[in-house]
Scaffold this motif. Structure first.
Motif, PDB file in Angstrom:
ATOM      1  N   UNK A 143       1.080  -1.252  -0.019  1.00 57.14           N
ATOM      2  CA  UNK A 143       0.100   0.087  -0.500  1.00 57.14           C
ATOM      3  C   UNK A 143       0.847   1.163   0.013  1.00 57.14           C
ATOM      4  N   UNK A 144       1.982   0.951   0.956  1.00 56.78           N
ATOM      5  CA  UNK A 144       2.916   2.097   0.419  1.00 56.78           C
ATOM      6  C   UNK A 144       4.176   2.243  -0.071  1.00 56.78           C
ATOM      7  N   UNK A 145       3.964   1.271  -1.378  1.00 56.36           N
ATOM      8  CA  UNK A 145       5.271   1.166  -2.245  1.00 56.36           C
ATOM      9  C   UNK A 145       5.227   2.627  -3.184  1.00 56.36           C
ATOM     10  N   UNK A 146       3.641   3.432  -3.633  1.00 54.68           N
ATOM     11  CA  UNK A 146       4.305   4.614  -4.299  1.00 54.68           C
ATOM     12  C   UNK A 146       4.737   3.757  -5.982  1.00 54.68           C
ATOM     13  N   UNK A 147       3.580   2.470  -6.682  1.00 50.21           N
ATOM     14  CA  UNK A 147       3.999   2.088  -7.331  1.00 50.21           C
ATOM     15  C   UNK A 147       2.363   1.864  -8.026  1.00 50.21           C
ATOM     16  N   UNK A 148       1.343   2.356  -7.166  1.00 53.40           N
ATOM     17  CA  UNK A 148       0.058   2.594  -8.039  1.00 53.40           C
ATOM     18  C   UNK A 148       0.303   3.387  -9.280  1.00 53.40           C
ATOM     19  N   UNK A 149      -1.387   3.522  -9.631  1.00 52.52           N
ATOM     20  CA  UNK A 149      -2.367   4.470 -10.613  1.00 52.52           C
ATOM     21  C   UNK A 149      -2.309   5.818 -10.427  1.00 52.52           C
ATOM     22  N   UNK A 150      -1.001   5.979 -10.547  1.00 54.15           N
ATOM     23  CA  UNK A 150      -0.976   7.935 -10.145  1.00 54.15           C
ATOM     24  C   UNK A 150      -2.333   8.770 -10.667  1.00 54.15           C
ATOM     25  N   UNK A 180      -6.240  22.894   7.446  1.00 60.22           N
ATOM     26  CA  UNK A 180      -6.006  21.473   6.245  1.00 60.22           C
ATOM     27  C   UNK A 180      -4.469  21.171   6.259  1.00 60.22           C
ATOM     28  N   UNK A 181      -3.626  20.939   7.078  1.00 61.59           N
ATOM     29  CA  UNK A 181      -2.244  21.401   7.177  1.00 61.59           C
ATOM     30  C   UNK A 181      -1.140  20.834   5.636  1.00 61.59           C
ATOM     31  N   UNK A 182      -0.555  21.782   5.224  1.00 56.41           N
ATOM     32  CA  UNK A 182      -0.094  21.416   4.230  1.00 56.41           C
ATOM     33  C   UNK A 182       0.977  19.797   3.973  1.00 56.41           C
ATOM     34  N   UNK A 183       0.865  18.847   2.883  1.00 55.01           N
ATOM     35  CA  UNK A 183       1.249  17.785   2.452  1.00 55.01           C
ATOM     36  C   UNK A 183       2.037  16.894   1.675  1.00 55.01           C
ATOM     37  N   UNK A 184       2.900  18.663   0.881  1.00 53.50           N
ATOM     38  CA  UNK A 184       3.543  18.022  -0.034  1.00 53.50           C
ATOM     39  C   UNK A 184       4.640  17.387   0.845  1.00 53.50           C
ATOM     40  N   UNK A 185       4.994  16.785   2.081  1.00 49.23           N
ATOM     41  CA  UNK A 185       6.470  16.278   1.953  1.00 49.23           C
ATOM     42  C   UNK A 185       6.460  15.135   3.370  1.00 49.23           C
ATOM     43  N   UNK A 186       4.696  14.672   3.927  1.00 50.84           N
ATOM     44  CA  UNK A 186       4.085  13.831   4.440  1.00 50.84           C
ATOM     45  C   UNK A 186       4.837  12.396   4.118  1.00 50.84           C
ATOM     46  N   UNK A 187       4.591  11.402   4.681  1.00 49.48           N
ATOM     47  CA  UNK A 187       4.949  10.487   4.287  1.00 49.48           C
ATOM     48  C   UNK A 187       4.338   9.330   4.518  1.00 49.48           C
ATOM     49  N   UNK A 188       4.213   8.909   3.856  1.00 49.65           N
ATOM     50  CA  UNK A 188       3.265   7.224   2.323  1.00 49.65           C
ATOM     51  C   UNK A 188       2.395   7.064   3.632  1.00 49.65           C
ATOM     52  N   UNK A 189       3.636   6.411   5.113  1.00 48.86           N
ATOM     53  CA  UNK A 189       2.575   6.239   6.247  1.00 48.86           C
ATOM     54  C   UNK A 189       1.930   6.874   6.676  1.00 48.86           C
ATOM     55  N   UNK A 190       1.951   7.943   6.631  1.00 49.03           N
ATOM     56  CA  UNK A 190       0.838   9.084   7.625  1.00 49.03           C
ATOM     57  C   UNK A 190       0.002   9.431   6.369  1.00 49.03           C
ATOM     58  N   UNK A 215      -6.613   3.948  -1.729  1.00 45.14           N
ATOM     59  CA  UNK A 215      -6.248   4.749  -0.851  1.00 45.14           C
ATOM     60  C   UNK A 215      -4.469   4.694  -1.502  1.00 45.14           C
ATOM     61  N   UNK A 216      -3.795   3.362  -1.562  1.00 47.17           N
ATOM     62  CA  UNK A 216      -2.662   3.044  -2.284  1.00 47.17           C
ATOM     63  C   UNK A 216      -2.338   4.235  -3.793  1.00 47.17           C
ATOM     64  N   UNK A 217      -2.997   3.983  -4.601  1.00 44.83           N
ATOM     65  CA  UNK A 217      -3.377   5.460  -5.719  1.00 44.83           C
ATOM     66  C   UNK A 217      -3.452   6.428  -5.190  1.00 44.83           C
ATOM     67  N   UNK A 218      -3.834   6.955  -4.070  1.00 45.23           N
ATOM     68  CA  UNK A 218      -3.046   7.753  -3.664  1.00 45.23           C
ATOM     69  C   UNK A 218      -2.414   8.619  -2.990  1.00 45.23           C
ATOM     70  N   UNK A 219      -1.785   7.298  -2.256  1.00 48.06           N
ATOM     71  CA  UNK A 219      -0.716   7.998  -2.007  1.00 48.06           C
ATOM     72  C   UNK A 219       0.660   8.083  -3.400  1.00 48.06           C
ATOM     73  N   UNK A 220       0.661   7.260  -4.453  1.00 48.78           N
ATOM     74  CA  UNK A 220       1.575   7.242  -5.055  1.00 48.78           C
ATOM     75  C   UNK A 220       1.362   8.489  -5.641  1.00 48.78           C
ATOM     76  N   UNK A 222       0.530  11.610  -4.325  1.00 52.91           N
ATOM     77  CA  UNK A 222       0.513  12.292  -3.725  1.00 52.91           C
ATOM     78  C   UNK A 222       3.394  12.348  -3.418  1.00 52.91           C
ATOM     79  N   UNK A 223       3.193  10.945  -3.818  1.00 50.66           N
ATOM     80  CA  UNK A 223       4.736  10.698  -4.069  1.00 50.66           C
ATOM     81  C   UNK A 223       5.506  11.488  -5.320  1.00 50.66           C
TER      82      UNK A 223
END
Length: 268
Positions: A143-150, A180-190, A215-220, A222-223
């Motif tokens: 889920x956190x690997x950043x390899x989802x559908x961007x 709502x905080x800035x999440x431009x530097x937030x980690x995948x776990x957070x 969720x994986x796609x959203x994380x990907x 943002x990363x």
């Protein structure tokens, strides 16, 4: 002849110091190999019951010293803080490892600040809270690997998150002093923890709203956005076309008017 043989034998003998040095080198090599093997075995061993019990005891002590004033010794909550029933380890890790907890003082919401605990202490507190009030679990590495559908993740973010966090994830103001905080530097776990636990004013996105693949796609997305350079140069806070137009109107048109006034004054 006998004396010559004796000389040859004496000259061919090894020095006692050389033998001692060889023994010392052998002992050092053996000790080094043993220490390395022991460390490797220790790193692969699973925690024993006694180790887990010690972690829970440490977590309980840390919780009582730093959190119980607001959340209660039994996690039941007080007038100064909510109950922690059902929050689980993931929420505790998110709140404490981002510095939001413990709060320095009551306010509209808990803002990020320097972290006060080590990673081991945070995990100990998380384990203790989870043992008393189980909740959302940590996600799988996939889920956190950043390899989802961007592309799909960016679309889901615009639909579900951009109204508060801004389409560029730069954050934004809410009502009553909240934001709502800035999440431009937030980690995948957070990012995942925020979606699952719903901190502050954020809603909880369960699997009924967004499953783990979404969720994986959203994380990907943002990363990817964190790594991508802004193609247009200065982002002006990434606040959108309204702020950019206002910037041009105030500084661009204002600058032209100032130049025109200066030229008129000089000609007069």
């Amino acid at each position: 002849m006998a004396s010559e043989k004796k000389k040859r034998r004496s000259s061919g003998r090894r020095s006692p110091l050389a033998a001692a040095a060889l023994i010392g080198i052998g002992l050092l090599a053996t000790g080094g190999l043993y220490a390395g093997a022991s460390a490797a075995v220790a790193s692969t061993e699973t925690p024993t019951v006694s180790t887990a019990h010690a972690d829970l005891e440490e977590g309980e002590k840390l919780f009582a010293a730093n959190c119980a004033t607001c959340h209660g010794l039994d996690l039941q909550g007080t007038d100064n803080g909510p109950s922690l029933a059902g929050v689980g380890a993931l929420a505790v890790e998110f709140q404490v490892s981002t510095g939001r907890m413990p709060m320095q003082m009551n306010g509209p919401q808990a803002d990020q600040k320097p972290v006060q605990f080590t990673e081991e202490q945070i995990l100990a507190m998380s384990s203790y809270v989870d043992s008393v009030a189980p909740g959302p679990e940590f996600p799988s590495e996939r889920v956190l690997d950043g390899e989802g559908d961007v592309s799909r993740g960016a679309e889901l973010f615009r639909i579900n998150c951009a109204m508060c966090h801004n389409v560029a994830a730069a954050g934004g103001a809410l009502t009553q002093g909240k934001f709502a905080p800035d999440i431009q530097d937030t980690s995948a776990l957070h990012i995942y923890a925020a979606m699952v636990t719903g901190p502050q004013n954020m809603p909880v996105f369960s699997n009924m709203n967004l499953d783990d693949e979404a969720k994986r796609d959203i994380i990907s997305a943002l990363l990817y956005q964190q790594e991508m350079q802004a193609p247009g140069g200065f982002t002006l806070g990434s606040l959108g076309p309204v702020s950019e137009g206002l910037f041009i109107w105030i500084f661009g048109i204002g600058g032209l008017i100032a130049v025109a006034v200066w030229i008129t004054a000089k000609s007069n």
